[in-house]
Design a protein around this motif. Structure first.
Motif, PDB file in Angstrom:
ATOM      1  N   THR A  12       0.809  -1.237   0.000  1.00 56.92           N
ATOM      2  CA  THR A  12       0.000   0.000   0.000  1.00 56.92           C
ATOM      3  C   THR A  12       0.834   1.276   0.000  1.00 56.92           C
ATOM      4  OG1 THR A  12      -0.140  -0.084   2.429  1.00 56.92           O
ATOM      5  CG2 THR A  12      -1.919  -1.135   1.183  1.00 56.92           C
ATOM      6  N   GLN A  13       2.142   1.210   0.261  1.00 54.19           N
ATOM      7  CA  GLN A  13       2.928   2.432   0.472  1.00 54.19           C
ATOM      8  C   GLN A  13       2.998   3.330  -0.755  1.00 54.19           C
ATOM      9  OE1 GLN A  13       6.986   1.627   1.473  1.00 54.19           O
ATOM     10  NE2 GLN A  13       7.322   0.198  -0.212  1.00 54.19           N
ATOM     11  N   ASP A  14       2.958   2.770  -1.955  1.00 54.51           N
ATOM     12  CA  ASP A  14       3.035   3.584  -3.166  1.00 54.51           C
ATOM     13  C   ASP A  14       1.801   4.466  -3.355  1.00 54.51           C
ATOM     14  OD1 ASP A  14       5.521   2.585  -3.749  1.00 54.51           O
ATOM     15  OD2 ASP A  14       4.774   0.997  -5.069  1.00 54.51           O
ATOM     16  N   LYS A  15       0.713   4.122  -2.689  1.00 53.40           N
ATOM     17  CA  LYS A  15      -0.525   4.913  -2.827  1.00 53.40           C
ATOM     18  C   LYS A  15      -0.690   5.925  -1.696  1.00 53.40           C
ATOM     19  CE  LYS A  15      -2.906   1.011  -5.043  1.00 53.40           C
ATOM     20  NZ  LYS A  15      -4.068   0.085  -4.953  1.00 53.40           N
ATOM     21  N   PHE A  16       0.228   5.917  -0.730  1.00 51.31           N
ATOM     22  CA  PHE A  16       0.086   6.827   0.409  1.00 51.31           C
ATOM     23  C   PHE A  16      -0.020   8.279  -0.032  1.00 51.31           C
ATOM     24  CE2 PHE A  16       2.396   3.894   3.666  1.00 51.31           C
ATOM     25  CZ  PHE A  16       1.299   3.070   3.662  1.00 51.31           C
ATOM     26  N   VAL A  17       0.864   8.675  -0.965  1.00 55.20           N
ATOM     27  CA  VAL A  17       0.941  10.076  -1.340  1.00 55.20           C
ATOM     28  C   VAL A  17      -0.360  10.577  -1.961  1.00 55.20           C
ATOM     29  CG1 VAL A  17       1.834   9.613  -3.660  1.00 55.20           C
ATOM     30  CG2 VAL A  17       2.460  11.751  -2.475  1.00 55.20           C
ATOM     31  N   LEU A  18      -1.158   9.677  -2.493  1.00 60.11           N
ATOM     32  CA  LEU A  18      -2.422  10.069  -3.134  1.00 60.11           C
ATOM     33  C   LEU A  18      -3.496  10.397  -2.124  1.00 60.11           C
ATOM     34  CD1 LEU A  18      -2.522   7.341  -5.949  1.00 60.11           C
ATOM     35  CD2 LEU A  18      -1.681   9.702  -6.126  1.00 60.11           C
ATOM     36  N   TYR A  19      -3.328   9.935  -0.876  1.00 58.00           N
ATOM     37  CA  TYR A  19      -4.371  10.109   0.156  1.00 58.00           C
ATOM     38  C   TYR A  19      -3.919  11.013   1.296  1.00 58.00           C
ATOM     39  CZ  TYR A  19      -6.851   6.297  -2.143  1.00 58.00           C
ATOM     40  OH  TYR A  19      -7.513   5.515  -3.059  1.00 58.00           O
TER      41      TYR A  19
END
Length: 493
Positions: free
Chosen positions: A485-492
């Motif tokens: 999930t870490q690659d999507k952190f910046v989107l949220y």
């Protein structure tokens, strides 16, 4: 967010041939440390590595009747099958008819397979009071009797009106139990207990397991070496590289979290001392008087559980917001994101180590004395640290996508606390609820600590395996979820 070019080069450099030297150095240190710790553990664990309280011990049933008045010529015989590998003692409960009695009572234990007398004891009836429990203890544990039928025979030379009566329970016993009163079989069983020890299989083969573990470590490093030669990345080496590269940042983040906790606080770090002491005092006053639990060294029992569980809730609570709370830094600078929850758990670990000081004070105040088993505590602390890190990574990932996680965790941690025997004994749980303890990792961590601190001995080898497996499972699951999930952190954020 993608890693910058410098980081990419750094990661690729880990796959070069030069890293074979680094790998050999690490593997040599690991193997030597492994053997050194294995030897140290062998001496610190003591006989608990080889022996445990027997699972075949017979507990004394509750008396609901007397057997017979044990006058001269009378005989009480209890036949049972021994399921203890090293028989140590047998206890019998007595009734006196609430009067002063005279004469001598003879208690004997026989091996029925060879008609051999194993134990003998003589008791003076005048010294025995109502409900008194007498115990025969063998000078040396008796071995070789597992699965053998034994006979407990009780006779006396007393006169009628001044004789004792061995107590009994009229409930029909299980298979292998036969009670005879004056050579007549009766339903029920004598109020007696049998205690002893069993050998621990892993302890008997300890050094074989040590060698097997060393072979597994060597095989693992050979596999890593093979991967490096093929130009593949090695996650352990990459992790070590990142921890070394960002060591300064890790120190700064840990210091920041620790200082922030006590910012503008008058007492500051003293709260790490006072918090467990005040919590223990309040719960001791409430539970020791309200419920009157019969727990030896209850203050130590209480504060040891409080300190361990406080570390769990605090570290997981801090890691919960470790990604969201560092959103501005994550958007601007590339840092491996697992460093953020790692630093939160490290800052909580400092508080835990400080809290061990008031724990030691309570131990000494209670009359207990530290033993060599105390040096085994670091194993439990490491396992608890790894377990909390794994849970924290799951919570940190969930918090990014689902902000209600913080509220759900507050409820879950409270339920978890009441499911863990912190202020109540394990025995209070009904048989149908015992599965709660077997599936509760914190129960094992807390129990591990209490055995070392209160009993002053090493836990059984199985408890080391249980704690290590819970820690490893938590870290693997937490790392897997975090990585996915870490690659999507910046989107949220």
């Amino acid at each position: 967010m993608k890693p910058n070019k410098q980081d990419a080069v750094g990661d690729n450099s880990l796959n070069s041939v030069s890293n074979q030297y680094v790998l050999k150095k690490i593997s040599t240190i690991m193997v030597l440390s492994y053997f050194f710790l294995s030897v140290v553990f062998y001496f610190l664990a003591g006989e608990q590595l080889h022996l445990r309280e027997s699972r075949g011990n017979l507990n004394m049933p509750v008396a609901n009747s007397g057997s017979i008045e044990l006058v001269a010529g009378s005989r009480v015989e209890q036949i049972f099958v021994n399921e203890i590998q090293r028989l140590e003692s047998i206890s019998v409960a007595w009734g006196t008819y609430n009067r002063a009695n005279t004469g001598t009572v003879f208690v004997d234990l026989f091996d029925l397979s060879g008609n051999i007398q194993l134990m003998h004891q003589e008791l003076f009836a005048a010294d025995i009071t109502e409900g008194f429990v007498s115990t025969i203890t063998s000078e040396k544990p008796i071995e070789g009797l597992y699965g053998v039928p034994l006979l407990l025979r009780i006779t006396a030379d007393s006169n009628t009106g001044s004789a004792l009566s061995p107590l009994m329970n009229t409930t029909a016993p299980g298979d292998g139990f036969q009670l005879h009163l004056n050579e007549q079989p009766v339903s029920g069983m004598l109020c007696f207990s049998v205690q002893g020890e069993d050998y621990i299989w892993t302890g008997l083969h300890y050094w074989k397991f040590v060698v097997l573990g060393a072979i597994i470590i060597l095989v693992y490093f050979l596999m890593v070496s093979f991967k490096l030669k093929r130009g593949k990345r090695c996650l352990p080496l990459v992790t070590i590289y990142h921890l070394q590269k960002y060591s300064f940042l890790i120190k700064q983040l840990v210091a920041r979290d620790f200082k922030t906790k006590y910012k503008r606080s008058v007492l500051g770090v003293l709260w790490s001392f006072l918090n467990p002491l005040l919590t223990m005092t309040i719960q001791y006053l409430v539970f020791s008087n309200l419920f009157r639990f019969d727990i030896p060294n209850y203050p130590v029992y209480l504060i040891s559980g409080i300190i361990m569980f406080n570390f769990f809730t605090e570290s997981c609570g801090l890691t919960l917001a470790s990604i969201v709370g560092n959103a501005s830094l994550i958007k601007k600078v590339y840092v491996p994101k697992y460093i953020y929850p790692l630093t939160r758990v490290l800052s909580s670990l400092i508080n835990l180590l400080i809290s061990l000081i008031p724990l030691l004070a309570v131990v000494l105040f209670s009359g207990l004395r530290p033993t060599k088993a105390y040096f085994l505590l670091p194993f439990e602390l490491i396992c608890l640290f790894v377990f909390c890190l794994g849970i924290g990574m799951i919570l940190a990932s969930s918090m990014v996508f689902f902000r209600d996680t913080q509220f759900l965790w507050g409820i879950l941690s409270m339920i978890w606390m009441y499911m863990t025997p912190l202020f109540y004994p394990e025995s209070i749980l009904p048989q149908g609820m015992r599965f709660v303890l077997k599936t509760n990792p914190m129960h094992f961590f807390v129990k591990f600590t209490r055995i070392i601190i209160i009993d002053g001995v090493s836990p059984e080898p199985i408890m080391y395996v249980q704690c290590a497996l819970f820690a490893l499972a938590s870290l693997l699951i937490g790392s897997w979820i975090f990585k996915k999930t870490q690659d999507k952190f910046v989107l949220y954020l």
